[in-house]
Design a protein around this motif. Structure first.
Motif, short mmCIF file in Angstrom:
data_model
loop_
_atom_site.label_atom_id
_atom_site.label_comp_id
_atom_site.label_asym_id
_atom_site.label_seq_id
_atom_site.Cartn_x
_atom_site.Cartn_y
_atom_site.Cartn_z
N TYR A 1 -5.97 -12.30 5.06
CA TYR A 1 -7.01 -11.99 6.05
C TYR A 1 -6.89 -10.56 6.57
CZ TYR A 1 -3.71 -12.64 9.94
OH TYR A 1 -2.66 -12.52 10.81
N LYS A 2 -5.82 -9.87 6.21
CA LYS A 2 -5.68 -8.47 6.64
C LYS A 2 -6.17 -7.51 5.56
CE LYS A 2 -1.94 -8.44 10.08
NZ LYS A 2 -1.64 -9.85 10.31
N GLY A 3 -6.98 -7.99 4.62
CA GLY A 3 -7.43 -7.04 3.61
C GLY A 3 -8.42 -7.56 2.61
N ILE A 4 -8.21 -8.78 2.11
CA ILE A 4 -9.12 -9.19 1.03
C ILE A 4 -10.14 -10.24 1.50
CG2 ILE A 4 -7.54 -8.55 -0.84
CD1 ILE A 4 -7.09 -11.62 -1.23
N GLY A 5 -10.19 -10.49 2.80
CA GLY A 5 -11.33 -11.25 3.33
C GLY A 5 -11.22 -12.76 3.26
N ALA A 6 -10.04 -13.30 2.92
CA ALA A 6 -9.85 -14.75 3.04
C ALA A 6 -9.40 -14.98 4.48
CB ALA A 6 -8.81 -15.26 2.05
N GLN A 7 -10.35 -15.32 5.32
CA GLN A 7 -10.23 -15.14 6.76
C GLN A 7 -9.06 -15.89 7.40
OE1 GLN A 7 -13.99 -17.25 6.69
NE2 GLN A 7 -13.57 -17.92 8.75
N GLY B 1 -14.22 -11.31 -7.46
CA GLY B 1 -13.37 -10.85 -8.56
C GLY B 1 -12.42 -9.78 -8.04
N LEU B 2 -11.30 -9.61 -8.70
CA LEU B 2 -10.32 -8.61 -8.24
C LEU B 2 -10.92 -7.21 -8.25
CD1 LEU B 2 -7.03 -9.90 -9.88
CD2 LEU B 2 -7.60 -9.83 -7.44
N GLU B 3 -11.84 -6.97 -9.17
CA GLU B 3 -12.37 -5.61 -9.30
C GLU B 3 -13.13 -5.20 -8.03
OE1 GLU B 3 -10.91 -3.94 -11.86
OE2 GLU B 3 -11.78 -2.40 -10.59
N ASP B 4 -13.99 -6.09 -7.50
CA ASP B 4 -14.73 -5.73 -6.27
C ASP B 4 -13.76 -5.60 -5.08
OD1 ASP B 4 -17.04 -5.80 -7.65
OD2 ASP B 4 -17.97 -7.46 -6.55
N LEU B 5 -12.77 -6.48 -5.04
CA LEU B 5 -11.82 -6.41 -3.92
C LEU B 5 -11.02 -5.11 -3.98
CD1 LEU B 5 -10.64 -10.15 -3.97
CD2 LEU B 5 -12.22 -9.08 -2.32
N ARG B 6 -10.63 -4.73 -5.20
CA ARG B 6 -9.91 -3.45 -5.35
C ARG B 6 -10.79 -2.29 -4.88
NH1 ARG B 6 -8.62 -5.30 -10.90
NH2 ARG B 6 -6.61 -6.32 -10.74
N ASN B 7 -12.06 -2.33 -5.29
CA ASN B 7 -12.96 -1.22 -4.90
C ASN B 7 -13.10 -1.15 -3.39
OD1 ASN B 7 -13.34 -0.35 -7.46
ND2 ASN B 7 -15.16 -1.59 -7.82
N MET B 8 -13.16 -2.32 -2.74
CA MET B 8 -13.29 -2.32 -1.28
C MET B 8 -12.05 -1.65 -0.66
SD MET B 8 -13.69 -5.50 1.36
CE MET B 8 -12.17 -6.29 0.86
N ILE B 9 -10.87 -2.04 -1.12
CA ILE B 9 -9.64 -1.46 -0.54
C ILE B 9 -9.56 0.04 -0.84
CG2 ILE B 9 -7.11 -1.47 -0.76
CD1 ILE B 9 -7.30 -4.54 -0.84
N ARG B 10 -9.92 0.41 -2.07
CA ARG B 10 -9.89 1.85 -2.42
C ARG B 10 -10.86 2.63 -1.54
NH1 ARG B 10 -9.78 0.04 -8.61
NH2 ARG B 10 -7.52 0.11 -8.89
N ASN B 11 -12.02 2.05 -1.26
CA ASN B 11 -12.97 2.73 -0.37
C ASN B 11 -12.39 2.89 1.02
OD1 ASN B 11 -15.07 3.22 -2.12
ND2 ASN B 11 -16.03 1.22 -1.78
N THR C 1 -7.61 2.46 11.66
CA THR C 1 -7.46 1.73 10.41
C THR C 1 -8.78 1.07 10.05
OG1 THR C 1 -6.15 0.12 9.18
CG2 THR C 1 -6.51 -0.38 11.50
N ALA C 2 -9.14 1.15 8.79
CA ALA C 2 -10.41 0.56 8.34
C ALA C 2 -10.11 -0.66 7.49
CB ALA C 2 -11.20 1.58 7.52
N GLY C 3 -11.02 -1.65 7.51
CA GLY C 3 -10.74 -2.81 6.67
C GLY C 3 -11.74 -3.95 6.73
N THR C 4 -12.82 -3.82 7.52
CA THR C 4 -13.72 -4.99 7.54
C THR C 4 -14.58 -5.02 6.28
OG1 THR C 4 -15.35 -3.81 8.87
CG2 THR C 4 -13.81 -5.23 10.04
#
Ligand code: PLP
Length: 467
Positions: A293-299, A359-369, A442-445
């Protein structure tokens, strides 16, 4: 309210949720509520007679949303994120509808087996080896408590499980000063005593010094104390410190100590291979915690604890009274034996939905952004007159300070932060770093954009003019 009403009202709730999220940017991020304001709107005694769903829902709309700090607001830049993907919200609705206790395989076979598979998916996603399994707890605090209880009992040869720790030599747990207060809490709750949590000196990067760890353990052994375990920090809460895991774990192993890594926040970034150097050596740990919940949105709630070998933890936490035995199914996993509470929510479903929906690819892109936009903001703040960067970006976190040369800089920064949060366009929080009051970003939503991040710059410039 019966199940027919529930059908109607859950559709209303879904519509409400849709509008809430679509219009979040129009709300102030931090609640603009005064203490006592909400309680004053509620009757002081419980209702004797049933109320209508209409009245309950209307009061919810009138009282609750305006008095909440909006953690899913795209301009929530405080603490660490507690992000929630739409797919996670959907999974939680389904979990709520089933409302099962997932304490034994028998009480929820799907919850147990999806949990086992999700742990393995997440293990692969963050690049850990097949030797790790694990479980899902409510929070990182409980994962760390479980690891500390294991450290405590293991060092007594499991005698403390029956006989407690009274009358033993003092037990010592080692961690850096950058670790989260949940480590202090775990050591307290385990009966070891916060005074026996040894905070090891850090270097110029705020990373634990392996030589200082070694010296502290040796000094304790000479003094007749019992070294029990080491807790390392991979992404500290205050300014994002990382301990050198490989070197510190080598020291811990030399002294046969049980080890736990707190990667509650930064563990999420490890789905991106390019950040894994930050926790180099992690595969040497016995236990690792990360909060999806601190990064990939599984609340919230939900914390993954990866375990090299679950047996020691089960020896500390596991009990199997007759009334909890699954008759005829001895080989199944009963996850309550791995965790502190007996009752457990079905937390794996939201991980399943999130991993599949993006998918991991979208989650990776979110964190990279988030990391890239944070770095861009940091550079923009660096060139603002009267601001200084105090700690450089570590993933999507940096800290800064206004008017650093003024003698009352701590007070000025505290005032600046309060005016920023009263303004409401963004929400930031503070930490004390080397005696200085600093502001963290810190950004992350899930819905955060580059424009949201860069709004912080306008707010800083405007609000600092008002001081
Ligand atoms: N560890 C770190 C690094 C944290 O930042 C936090 C909370 O922000 C925790 C542990 C505690 O997390 P939880 O609320 O899941 O117990």
């Amino acid at each position: 309210m019966d199940h027919d009403d529930l059908r109607h009202w859950s559709k209303r709730a879904a519509d409400w949720a849709h509008d809430y999220h679509k219009n979040l940017r129009d709300r102030p991020v931090r609640a603009q509520t005064k203490p006592g304001e909400v309680a004053a709107k509620l009757p002081t005694t419980p209702p004797e007679a049933a109320d209508t769903p209409e009245a309950i829902f209307a009061d919810f709309e009138a009282i609750v949303p305006d008095a909440m700090t909006h953690w899913q607001h795209p301009r929530f830049f405080a603490y660490f994120p507690s992000n929630a993907a739409p797919a996670s919200m959907l999974a939680e609705q389904l979990v709520n509808s089933i409302s099962a206790m997932s304490m034994l395989w028998q009480t929820s076979p799907a919850a147990t087996e999806i949990e086992e598979v999700m742990i393995d998916w997440m293990r692969q996603a963050v690049g850990l080896g097949p030797e790790f399994c694990g479980t899902i707890h409510d929070s990182a605090t409980t994962c760390t408590l479980s690891a500390v209880l294991t450290m405590r009992d293991r060092v007594t040869g499991w005698d403390s499980v029956d006989n407690g720790i009274t009358g033993r030599k003092p037990m010592r747990i080692y961690a850096s000063a950058q670790t989260h207060s949940s480590i202090d809490k775990a050591v307290r709750l385990a009966g070891i005593g916060q005074g026996n949590l040894v905070k090891i000196e850090t270097d110029e990067n705020f990373s634990m010094k392996p030589s200082a760890l070694e010296a502290a353990i040796e000094a304790d052994v000479v003094a007749g104390r019992t070294a029990a375990g080491v807790i390392l920090c991979s992404g500290g809460t205050s300014i994002g410190a990382f301990d050198p895991l490989a070197e510190c774990l080598t020291v811990a192993k030399r002294h046969d100590l049980y080890t736990h890594v707190d990667a509650a926040w930064a563990g999420n970034a490890m789905i991106c291979p390019e950040y894994r150097g930050l926790w180099n050596g992690v595969e040497g740990a016995d236990s690792i915690v990360m909060n999806p919940y601190k990064g990939i949105g599984a609340q919230f709630d939900g914390a993954i604890q990866f375990l090299r070998d679950p047996a020691p933890q089960i020896r500390s936490l596991g009990l199997r009274p007759d009334y909890l035995k699954t008759l005829g199914q001895e080989q199944v996993t009963d996850f309550n034996e791995w965790t502190v509470p007996l009752g457990r929510r079905f937390r794996a479903l939201k991980l399943w939905f999130v991993l599949r929906a993006y998918g991991l690819e979208d989650l990776r892109n979110m964190i990279r952004n988030h990391v890239a936009w944070t770095a861009e903001l940091c550079e923009a703040v660096r060139v603002l007159p009267d601001f200084e960067i105090v700690t450089e970006p570590r993933l999507a976190l940096f800290s800064f300070r206004y008017a650093p040369d003024k003698p009352d800089a701590n007070t000025l920064n505290s005032q600046l932060l309060q005016s920023i949060n009263d303004d409401g366009r963004v929400y930031l929080t503070q930490t004390m770093h080397e005696g200085k009051f600093v502001i963290r970003f810190t950004a992350g939503t899930f819905d955060c954009t580059r424009e949201d991040v860069m709004t912080t710059l306008d707010v800083l410039q405007e609000m600092s003019q008002t001081l």
